[in-house]
Design a protein around this motif. Sequence first.
Motif, short mmCIF file in Angstrom:
data_model
loop_
_atom_site.label_atom_id
_atom_site.label_comp_id
_atom_site.label_asym_id
_atom_site.label_seq_id
_atom_site.Cartn_x
_atom_site.Cartn_y
_atom_site.Cartn_z
N GLU A 108 80.26 29.01 36.13
CA GLU A 108 80.46 29.21 37.58
C GLU A 108 80.37 27.89 38.33
OE1 GLU A 108 80.23 32.42 39.80
OE2 GLU A 108 81.51 32.91 38.10
N LYS A 109 79.41 27.05 37.95
CA LYS A 109 79.21 25.77 38.63
C LYS A 109 80.42 24.86 38.41
CE LYS A 109 75.08 24.23 38.65
NZ LYS A 109 73.76 23.66 38.25
N ALA A 110 80.93 24.82 37.18
CA ALA A 110 82.10 23.99 36.89
C ALA A 110 83.31 24.48 37.67
CB ALA A 110 82.39 24.01 35.39
N LYS A 111 83.46 25.79 37.76
CA LYS A 111 84.56 26.37 38.53
C LYS A 111 84.44 26.01 40.01
CE LYS A 111 86.51 30.86 39.84
NZ LYS A 111 86.35 32.33 39.73
N LYS A 112 83.21 26.09 40.54
CA LYS A 112 82.98 25.78 41.95
C LYS A 112 83.31 24.32 42.25
CE LYS A 112 79.11 24.48 43.30
NZ LYS A 112 77.66 24.31 43.57
N VAL A 113 82.90 23.43 41.33
CA VAL A 113 83.17 22.00 41.53
C VAL A 113 84.67 21.74 41.52
CG1 VAL A 113 82.93 19.71 40.50
CG2 VAL A 113 80.96 21.25 40.60
N ARG A 114 85.40 22.40 40.63
CA ARG A 114 86.86 22.22 40.59
C ARG A 114 87.50 22.67 41.90
NH1 ARG A 114 86.26 24.16 35.26
NH2 ARG A 114 86.96 26.24 35.87
N VAL A 115 87.01 23.77 42.44
CA VAL A 115 87.55 24.26 43.72
C VAL A 115 87.26 23.27 44.84
CG1 VAL A 115 87.30 26.05 45.49
CG2 VAL A 115 87.42 26.70 43.09
N MET A 116 86.04 22.74 44.86
CA MET A 116 85.66 21.79 45.90
C MET A 116 86.45 20.48 45.79
SD MET A 116 81.56 22.58 45.77
CE MET A 116 81.02 21.49 47.07
N GLU A 135 81.46 12.32 48.43
CA GLU A 135 81.48 12.10 46.98
C GLU A 135 80.41 11.09 46.57
OE1 GLU A 135 86.15 13.00 45.89
OE2 GLU A 135 85.53 10.95 46.30
N GLU A 136 80.12 10.11 47.42
CA GLU A 136 79.15 9.08 47.06
C GLU A 136 77.71 9.51 47.32
OE1 GLU A 136 80.21 5.56 49.13
OE2 GLU A 136 81.85 5.04 47.77
N SER A 137 77.49 10.33 48.33
CA SER A 137 76.12 10.67 48.72
C SER A 137 75.65 12.02 48.21
CB SER A 137 75.99 10.64 50.24
OG SER A 137 76.78 11.66 50.84
N LYS A 138 76.57 12.86 47.79
CA LYS A 138 76.18 14.22 47.39
C LYS A 138 76.77 14.58 46.04
CE LYS A 138 75.71 15.88 52.15
NZ LYS A 138 76.09 16.90 53.13
N ASP A 139 76.00 15.33 45.26
CA ASP A 139 76.44 15.84 43.98
C ASP A 139 77.13 17.19 44.24
OD1 ASP A 139 76.84 16.75 41.46
OD2 ASP A 139 74.77 16.52 40.79
N LEU A 140 78.43 17.23 44.00
CA LEU A 140 79.18 18.46 44.28
C LEU A 140 78.65 19.65 43.50
CD1 LEU A 140 82.89 17.21 44.45
CD2 LEU A 140 81.33 17.70 46.33
N SER A 141 78.08 19.39 42.32
CA SER A 141 77.55 20.50 41.52
C SER A 141 76.33 21.14 42.16
CB SER A 141 77.20 20.01 40.11
OG SER A 141 76.14 19.07 40.15
N LYS A 142 75.63 20.37 43.03
CA LYS A 142 74.45 20.90 43.71
C LYS A 142 74.75 21.33 45.14
CE LYS A 142 71.31 18.02 40.99
NZ LYS A 142 70.27 16.96 41.04
N MET A 143 75.97 21.12 45.57
CA MET A 143 76.37 21.43 46.94
C MET A 143 77.12 22.76 46.95
SD MET A 143 78.69 18.99 49.40
CE MET A 143 78.72 19.22 51.17
N SER A 144 76.79 23.62 47.88
CA SER A 144 77.49 24.90 47.97
C SER A 144 78.83 24.71 48.67
CB SER A 144 76.65 25.93 48.73
OG SER A 144 76.56 25.59 50.11
#
Length: 219
Positions: A108-116, A135-144
Amino acid sequence: MGDVIQLQVPQLTKTNYGNWSIRMKALLGSQDCWEIVEKGYIEPGDAATEAALSNDAKKALREARKKDQKALNSIFQGMDESTFEKISDVKNAKNAWEILQKSFQGVEKAKKVRVMEKILRSLTRKFEYVVVAIEESKDLSKMSLEELVGSLQAHEQKMKLNEDSENLDQALHSKLSVDDGETSNNFSQGRGNRRGYRGGYRGGNRGGRGSRGRTKVEN
């Protein structure tokens, strides 16, 4: 009727873990079993330890085991064969839930990151610097996804405010330019009128002197 309702277990697939887990929590909660899945329970180490328990403790243990098996059975019903193999050897419902969570949350997390990432790539150039900042300040995998959308909406609102400010500056500059032009024109016209007045006055004087001169000649 109660047994029929219990059989209505949501089916887990490779792409629906998020929704499945929400529905399963509700189902297990309605069966008074979610707490046993979430927190688990303690099994006695051996038969002798169990035999030494008080009657109340033995009763609580039997109740916990019953709820655990009921929850585990509901979870099993939501599995296809390949997913069932992941948890077929578990000892309790808590263990089964944690295995599924680790297995499917990663997907689910990988899918969410691809969408983002797709959303960020599709943005116009005016969002370029905020995309880089995210992209530089936040980890997309931890961001909703909601947080990402909120950041982009805040940036868009800020851009609109800046555009309004620029439009206001342009309007003020144009007004000042027009006002300056009118002031300059009025000033020029005033100077012209004064020059014309002085010129006419001098011309009249010269004309008067000329007329007196001609009168003397005729006489």
